[in-house]
Design an enzyme around this catalytic site. Structure first.
Site, PDB file in Angstrom:
ATOM      1  N   TYR A 169       0.811  -1.215   0.000  1.00  0.00           N
ATOM      2  CA  TYR A 169       0.000   0.000   0.000  1.00  0.00           C
ATOM      3  C   TYR A 169       0.846   1.267   0.000  1.00  0.00           C
ATOM      4  O   TYR A 169       0.357   2.344  -0.317  1.00  0.00           O
ATOM      5  CB  TYR A 169      -0.956   0.027   1.208  1.00  0.00           C
ATOM      6  CG  TYR A 169      -1.992  -1.093   1.204  1.00  0.00           C
ATOM      7  CD1 TYR A 169      -2.019  -2.043   0.191  1.00  0.00           C
ATOM      8  CD2 TYR A 169      -2.930  -1.200   2.208  1.00  0.00           C
ATOM      9  CE1 TYR A 169      -2.945  -3.061   0.190  1.00  0.00           C
ATOM     10  CE2 TYR A 169      -3.876  -2.218   2.212  1.00  0.00           C
ATOM     11  CZ  TYR A 169      -3.864  -3.153   1.198  1.00  0.00           C
ATOM     12  OH  TYR A 169      -4.794  -4.168   1.191  1.00  0.00           O
ATOM     13  N   LYS A 226       4.045 -15.362   2.803  1.00  0.00           N
ATOM     14  CA  LYS A 226       4.008 -16.128   1.553  1.00  0.00           C
ATOM     15  C   LYS A 226       5.475 -16.380   1.176  1.00  0.00           C
ATOM     16  O   LYS A 226       5.963 -15.981   0.109  1.00  0.00           O
ATOM     17  CB  LYS A 226       3.254 -15.298   0.485  1.00  0.00           C
ATOM     18  CG  LYS A 226       2.948 -16.025  -0.798  1.00  0.00           C
ATOM     19  CD  LYS A 226       1.875 -17.082  -0.665  1.00  0.00           C
ATOM     20  CE  LYS A 226       1.667 -17.812  -1.982  1.00  0.00           C
ATOM     21  NZ  LYS A 226       0.900 -19.048  -1.837  1.00  0.00           N
ATOM     22  N   ASP A 284      -2.344 -18.325   2.155  1.00  0.00           N
ATOM     23  CA  ASP A 284      -3.472 -19.046   1.538  1.00  0.00           C
ATOM     24  C   ASP A 284      -4.001 -20.116   2.501  1.00  0.00           C
ATOM     25  O   ASP A 284      -5.208 -20.311   2.652  1.00  0.00           O
ATOM     26  CB  ASP A 284      -3.105 -19.646   0.166  1.00  0.00           C
ATOM     27  CG  ASP A 284      -1.681 -20.146   0.092  1.00  0.00           C
ATOM     28  OD1 ASP A 284      -0.930 -19.975   1.075  1.00  0.00           O
ATOM     29  OD2 ASP A 284      -1.301 -20.719  -0.942  1.00  0.00           O
ATOM     30  N   ASP A 335     -10.816  -9.052   7.563  1.00  0.00           N
ATOM     31  CA  ASP A 335     -12.219  -8.999   7.128  1.00  0.00           C
ATOM     32  C   ASP A 335     -12.824 -10.395   7.133  1.00  0.00           C
ATOM     33  O   ASP A 335     -13.990 -10.588   7.495  1.00  0.00           O
ATOM     34  CB  ASP A 335     -12.336  -8.401   5.716  1.00  0.00           C
ATOM     35  CG  ASP A 335     -12.526  -6.889   5.759  1.00  0.00           C
ATOM     36  OD1 ASP A 335     -12.097  -6.275   6.756  1.00  0.00           O
ATOM     37  OD2 ASP A 335     -13.091  -6.331   4.808  1.00  0.00           O
TER      38      ASP A 335
END
Ligand code: NAD
Length: 361
Positions: free
Chosen positions: A141, A193, A225, A253
């Protein structure tokens, strides 16, 4: 004792839920004969409409000087097509950066009275009590370059976001997560990851180095994942989850839905400056202005503010107990109708919490 709160309600239901939460906070301060100074400023779309920019410099400065910042939510369809620099979210990113808010804490606790509210089976969610510690000022971001430019070879455009992490950024958030785990059930899951991303390999190496300083905390590494899957398969396995910015955005979320509604989830953003408190949800334009938004995420964010920024842990406990009691008596907003004895509006829910809190102080 006097506390100053910078209030930035933002857009949509942000305005309604902050008003509801402040109603409760004001009553609590009144009852304790403590002085509360509230300074309210425009942010996001509201600031764009009034001043042509998502946040004014003086608002950032006021937030820096306050004891804490309470934020509603920003954004909405009216501002969706503006260029990146003019988008409402820019205000949030700027506040996070300028207040040094690198640590986003998102507790996910399934209230006993709401185990039937989740889309997942009751036996999967009952007893879930986890904390997502999300890195907030690094990664995709914020990394540069971040640009879109014409691409001659294909005749289209090429867009680039950059995922960048430095050792010091990983170290400080991972340390905070270890400390949080020490105050809970002493288990830390670091999510990355590392099979593909070099930023994740640096992340994992740093976690392993710091783990030696916290031998009393059990540490595991999990690929993002797999974590997404485990959160719905067996969420009770988690105590503290620590992860980088974008993974944390998405996983928190997902974790929110274990509780039945995103309208239940509070958050605190902490770091080197003033702490900022906000519900996890957005401005929900679909329900704005109807007095049906659930204010409990914001009210619970105020409880976190009392604990982490205002040094009033007993008041935080009182507020959290009031939320739990009102829910167990069957009061719900429209987002949690299953098993509800009484459906109430935003203002009425705040009123119920206020009355309950005032009985306790
Ligand atoms: P959202 O969280 O606003 O809404 C998602 C769904 O959840 C909607 O159906 C909404 O009605 C419902 N919902 C959310 N909060 C609720 C509450 N308190 N009570 C009852 N129902 C609630 O996410 P979205 O629809 O993807 O985004 C809407 C706008 O909010 C967009 O402009 C987005 O950019 C912005 N947004 C802002 C923030 C923030 O300010 N931190 C975070 C996420 C999204």
């Amino acid at each position: 004792m006097r506390k100053t709160i910078a209030v930035v309600p933002g857009d949509g239901i942000g305005v309604e839920v902050t008003e509801a939460a402040l109603d409760v906070l004001k009553a609590m301060f009144n009852a304790e004969n403590m002085e509360l100074q509230l300074e309210t400023y425009l942010i996001g779309g509201a600031s764009l409409d009034a001043f042509g920019e998502p946040i004014k410099d003086e608002v950032v400065e006021a937030c820096k000087k306050a004891d804490a910042v309470l934020l509603g939510a920003v954004g909405g369809p009216a501002w969706d097509n503006l260029p990146a620099e003019k988008r409402p979210e820019k205000a949030l990113l700027r506040l996070r950066k300028e207040l040094g808010l690198y640590n986003n804490l998102r507790p996910v606790k399934v209230y006993p009275s709401l185990t039937d509210a989740s889309t997942l089976r009751e036996e999967v969610v009952s007893g879930v009590d986890l904390l997502v510690v999300r890195e907030l000022t690094g990664g995709l971001y914020f990394g540069l370059p971040k640009e879109t430019k014409p691409h001659k070879e294909t005749g289209g455009e090429q867009a680039v976001d950059s995922m960048v992490y430095h050792t010091f950024e990983i170290e400080r958030i991972v340390r905070d997560a270890f400390e949080a785990a020490r105050k809970r059930r002493r288990k830390l899951t670091s999510v990355d990851k590392a099979n593909i991303l070099v930023t994740s390999q640096l992340w994992r190496k740093t976690v392993e180095r710091l783990a030696k300083e916290y031998p009393d905390v059990e540490v595991e590494h999990m690929l993002v994942d797999n974590c997404a899957m485990q959160l719905v398969r067996n969420p009770k396995q988690f105590d503290v989850i620590v992860t980088e910015n974008m993974f944390g955005d998405i996983l928190s979320d997902e974790a929110a839905m274990l509780t039945g509604s995103i309208g239940m989830l509070p958050s605190a953003s902490l770091g080197t400056g003033t702490g900022m408190y906000e519900p996890v949800h957005g401005s929900a334009p679909d329900i704005a202005g109807k007095n049906i938004a659930n204010p409990l995420a914001t009210i619970a964010s105020v409880a976190m503010m009392l604990r982490f920024s205002l040094d009033l842990p007993a008041m935080a406990d009182t507020l959290e107990t009031a939320i739990q009691e009102i829910l167990s008596e069957g009061y719900r907003c429209a987002d949690l109708t299953q098993g509800a004895a009484h459906i109430v509006g935003t203002r009425e829910m705040a009123e119920l919490i206020k009355e309950r809190v005032l009985k306790k102080v």
